[in-house]
Design a protein around this motif. Sequence first.
Motif, PDB file in Angstrom:
ATOM      1  N   MET A  35       2.210 -17.612   3.600  1.00  0.00           N
ATOM      2  CA  MET A  35       2.801 -16.423   2.988  1.00  0.00           C
ATOM      3  C   MET A  35       2.418 -16.341   1.515  1.00  0.00           C
ATOM      4  O   MET A  35       2.063 -15.259   1.003  1.00  0.00           O
ATOM      5  N   GLY A  36       2.476 -17.469   0.823  1.00  0.00           N
ATOM      6  CA  GLY A  36       2.103 -17.483  -0.585  1.00  0.00           C
ATOM      7  C   GLY A  36       0.656 -17.064  -0.785  1.00  0.00           C
ATOM      8  O   GLY A  36       0.334 -16.300  -1.707  1.00  0.00           O
ATOM      9  N   SER A  37      -0.227 -17.557   0.082  1.00  0.00           N
ATOM     10  CA  SER A  37      -1.645 -17.191  -0.022  1.00  0.00           C
ATOM     11  C   SER A  37      -1.852 -15.705   0.246  1.00  0.00           C
ATOM     12  O   SER A  37      -2.658 -15.051  -0.415  1.00  0.00           O
ATOM     13  N   ALA A  38      -1.115 -15.174   1.229  1.00  0.00           N
ATOM     14  CA  ALA A  38      -1.235 -13.750   1.550  1.00  0.00           C
ATOM     15  C   ALA A  38      -0.768 -12.885   0.380  1.00  0.00           C
ATOM     16  O   ALA A  38      -1.410 -11.885   0.031  1.00  0.00           O
ATOM     17  N   PHE A  39       0.325 -13.277  -0.252  1.00  0.00           N
ATOM     18  CA  PHE A  39       0.807 -12.529  -1.415  1.00  0.00           C
ATOM     19  C   PHE A  39      -0.175 -12.622  -2.582  1.00  0.00           C
ATOM     20  O   PHE A  39      -0.344 -11.656  -3.332  1.00  0.00           O
ATOM     21  N   LYS A  40      -0.815 -13.762  -2.724  1.00  0.00           N
ATOM     22  CA  LYS A  40      -1.806 -13.915  -3.791  1.00  0.00           C
ATOM     23  C   LYS A  40      -2.967 -12.943  -3.575  1.00  0.00           C
ATOM     24  O   LYS A  40      -3.424 -12.276  -4.507  1.00  0.00           O
ATOM     25  N   LEU A  41      -3.436 -12.876  -2.341  1.00  0.00           N
ATOM     26  CA  LEU A  41      -4.515 -11.942  -2.020  1.00  0.00           C
ATOM     27  C   LEU A  41      -4.097 -10.500  -2.307  1.00  0.00           C
ATOM     28  O   LEU A  41      -4.858  -9.713  -2.877  1.00  0.00           O
ATOM     29  N   GLY A  43      -1.801  -9.475  -4.378  1.00  0.00           N
ATOM     30  CA  GLY A  43      -1.697  -9.290  -5.819  1.00  0.00           C
ATOM     31  C   GLY A  43      -3.045  -9.113  -6.492  1.00  0.00           C
ATOM     32  O   GLY A  43      -3.140  -8.486  -7.549  1.00  0.00           O
ATOM     33  N   GLU A  44      -4.093  -9.653  -5.876  1.00  0.00           N
ATOM     34  CA  GLU A  44      -5.449  -9.518  -6.402  1.00  0.00           C
ATOM     35  C   GLU A  44      -6.111  -8.216  -5.942  1.00  0.00           C
ATOM     36  O   GLU A  44      -7.275  -7.963  -6.272  1.00  0.00           O
ATOM     37  N   GLY A  45      -5.383  -7.409  -5.190  1.00  0.00           N
ATOM     38  CA  GLY A  45      -5.929  -6.150  -4.705  1.00  0.00           C
ATOM     39  C   GLY A  45      -6.752  -6.273  -3.438  1.00  0.00           C
ATOM     40  O   GLY A  45      -7.413  -5.320  -3.024  1.00  0.00           O
ATOM     41  N   LYS A  46      -6.722  -7.446  -2.811  1.00  0.00           N
ATOM     42  CA  LYS A  46      -7.469  -7.671  -1.570  1.00  0.00           C
ATOM     43  C   LYS A  46      -6.558  -7.339  -0.390  1.00  0.00           C
ATOM     44  O   LYS A  46      -6.107  -8.205   0.352  1.00  0.00           O
ATOM     45  N   ASN A  47      -6.319  -6.061  -0.239  1.00  0.00           N
ATOM     46  CA  ASN A  47      -5.322  -5.606   0.725  1.00  0.00           C
ATOM     47  C   ASN A  47      -5.684  -5.938   2.164  1.00  0.00           C
ATOM     48  O   ASN A  47      -4.837  -6.379   2.944  1.00  0.00           O
ATOM     49  N   ALA A  48      -6.935  -5.710   2.534  1.00  0.00           N
ATOM     50  CA  ALA A  48      -7.349  -5.973   3.915  1.00  0.00           C
ATOM     51  C   ALA A  48      -7.231  -7.453   4.241  1.00  0.00           C
ATOM     52  O   ALA A  48      -6.765  -7.835   5.329  1.00  0.00           O
ATOM     53  N   GLU A  49      -7.644  -8.301   3.303  1.00  0.00           N
ATOM     54  CA  GLU A  49      -7.559  -9.741   3.519  1.00  0.00           C
ATOM     55  C   GLU A  49      -6.102 -10.198   3.605  1.00  0.00           C
ATOM     56  O   GLU A  49      -5.752 -11.045   4.437  1.00  0.00           O
ATOM     57  N   ALA A  50      -5.259  -9.618   2.742  1.00  0.00           N
ATOM     58  CA  ALA A  50      -3.834  -9.968   2.775  1.00  0.00           C
ATOM     59  C   ALA A  50      -3.204  -9.565   4.101  1.00  0.00           C
ATOM     60  O   ALA A  50      -2.467 -10.345   4.722  1.00  0.00           O
ATOM     61  N   ALA A  51      -3.493  -8.346   4.550  1.00  0.00           N
ATOM     62  CA  ALA A  51      -2.931  -7.873   5.814  1.00  0.00           C
ATOM     63  C   ALA A  51      -3.391  -8.749   6.978  1.00  0.00           C
ATOM     64  O   ALA A  51      -2.601  -9.072   7.871  1.00  0.00           O
ATOM     65  N   THR A  77       1.288   1.018   2.007  1.00  0.00           N
ATOM     66  CA  THR A  77       1.067   1.293   0.591  1.00  0.00           C
ATOM     67  C   THR A  77      -0.409   1.549   0.296  1.00  0.00           C
ATOM     68  O   THR A  77      -0.730   2.317  -0.602  1.00  0.00           O
ATOM     69  N   THR A  78      -1.296   0.928   1.071  1.00  0.00           N
ATOM     70  CA  THR A  78      -2.724   1.225   0.924  1.00  0.00           C
ATOM     71  C   THR A  78      -3.012   2.660   1.358  1.00  0.00           C
ATOM     72  O   THR A  78      -3.783   3.375   0.724  1.00  0.00           O
ATOM     73  N   ALA A  79      -2.353   3.082   2.440  1.00  0.00           N
ATOM     74  CA  ALA A  79      -2.563   4.438   2.947  1.00  0.00           C
ATOM     75  C   ALA A  79      -2.131   5.494   1.938  1.00  0.00           C
ATOM     76  O   ALA A  79      -2.746   6.563   1.841  1.00  0.00           O
ATOM     77  N   PHE A  80      -1.088   5.216   1.161  1.00  0.00           N
ATOM     78  CA  PHE A  80      -0.634   6.162   0.149  1.00  0.00           C
ATOM     79  C   PHE A  80      -1.729   6.468  -0.872  1.00  0.00           C
ATOM     80  O   PHE A  80      -1.749   7.550  -1.456  1.00  0.00           O
ATOM     81  N   ARG A  81      -2.620   5.520  -1.080  1.00  0.00           N
ATOM     82  CA  ARG A  81      -3.665   5.688  -2.092  1.00  0.00           C
ATOM     83  C   ARG A  81      -5.009   6.047  -1.475  1.00  0.00           C
ATOM     84  O   ARG A  81      -6.046   5.928  -2.126  1.00  0.00           O
ATOM     85  N   THR A  82      -4.990   6.455  -0.207  1.00  0.00           N
ATOM     86  CA  THR A  82      -6.219   6.750   0.521  1.00  0.00           C
ATOM     87  C   THR A  82      -6.245   8.222   0.920  1.00  0.00           C
ATOM     88  O   THR A  82      -5.221   8.780   1.311  1.00  0.00           O
ATOM     89  N   THR A  83      -7.400   8.843   0.821  1.00  0.00           N
ATOM     90  CA  THR A  83      -7.527  10.260   1.164  1.00  0.00           C
ATOM     91  C   THR A  83      -8.355  10.503   2.421  1.00  0.00           C
ATOM     92  O   THR A  83      -8.311  11.595   2.982  1.00  0.00           O
ATOM     93  N   ASP A  84      -9.110   9.512   2.862  1.00  0.00           N
ATOM     94  CA  ASP A  84      -9.944   9.679   4.052  1.00  0.00           C
ATOM     95  C   ASP A  84      -9.074   9.674   5.311  1.00  0.00           C
ATOM     96  O   ASP A  84      -8.290   8.743   5.524  1.00  0.00           O
TER      97      ASP A  84
END
Length: 215
Positions: A35-41, A43-51, A77-84
């Motif tokens: 869980m900690g590693s996923a949150f780190k990812l 936080g770094e903006g690596k949304n796909a890797e975190a998910a 939250t990623t979808a909120f910032r996506t237009t495609d």
Amino acid sequence: MKKVILVLAIVISSFAQAQQSKQSPKAPGQFEQGMGSAFKLWGEGKNAEAAAMFERIAAAEPTSWLPNYYVALVNTTTAFRTTDKETVNALLTKAQSALDIEIAKTPNNAELLVMQAMIHTAWIAFDPMTNGMKLSGKVMELYTKAQMLAPNNPRVVFCKAEFEIGGAKYFGTDITPSCKEVERAIGLFATFKPETPFSPKWGLDRAQETLKNCK
């Protein structure tokens, strides 16, 4: 309506950022480390890797609702910032699938109900004309049920009030009652105690900002 929903989308997206900084990545055990590693990812903006990491944790820890909750939260939250359109559909479909697993187990979990409302709101934000009338009522039903289940949960109180403020601004009605609920939510954040180090705890910063805008 689109402008109001866009503002709401930005607000909700920022909630997740607040959540990331309050986790305990050094906690012992495989679950905690993962869980900690996923949150780190995240936080770094690596949304796909975190998910993807949250998905792996969910598969390994089926008794915990938290990994799938965060699969849903990251993708939403990623979808909120996506237009495609195709990307939004893929993200929200994945979010819904993960959430469905946990809602089937614990349908009266208020945090899961808030998450469902957020997924619906993401659909509204993407296409207000198509989804606004269809989903807005469902969002309010979810928040109302969540508040009945957990009246002192600050996220429940705040998210419901924030959604109501968006609707009130659109229709030109008084936002004062909802702003009072935002203020109440801020007080609840001060006493709210998450069940685990990884339980949801986001929302205070945005609630404070929303209250400033109310005034």
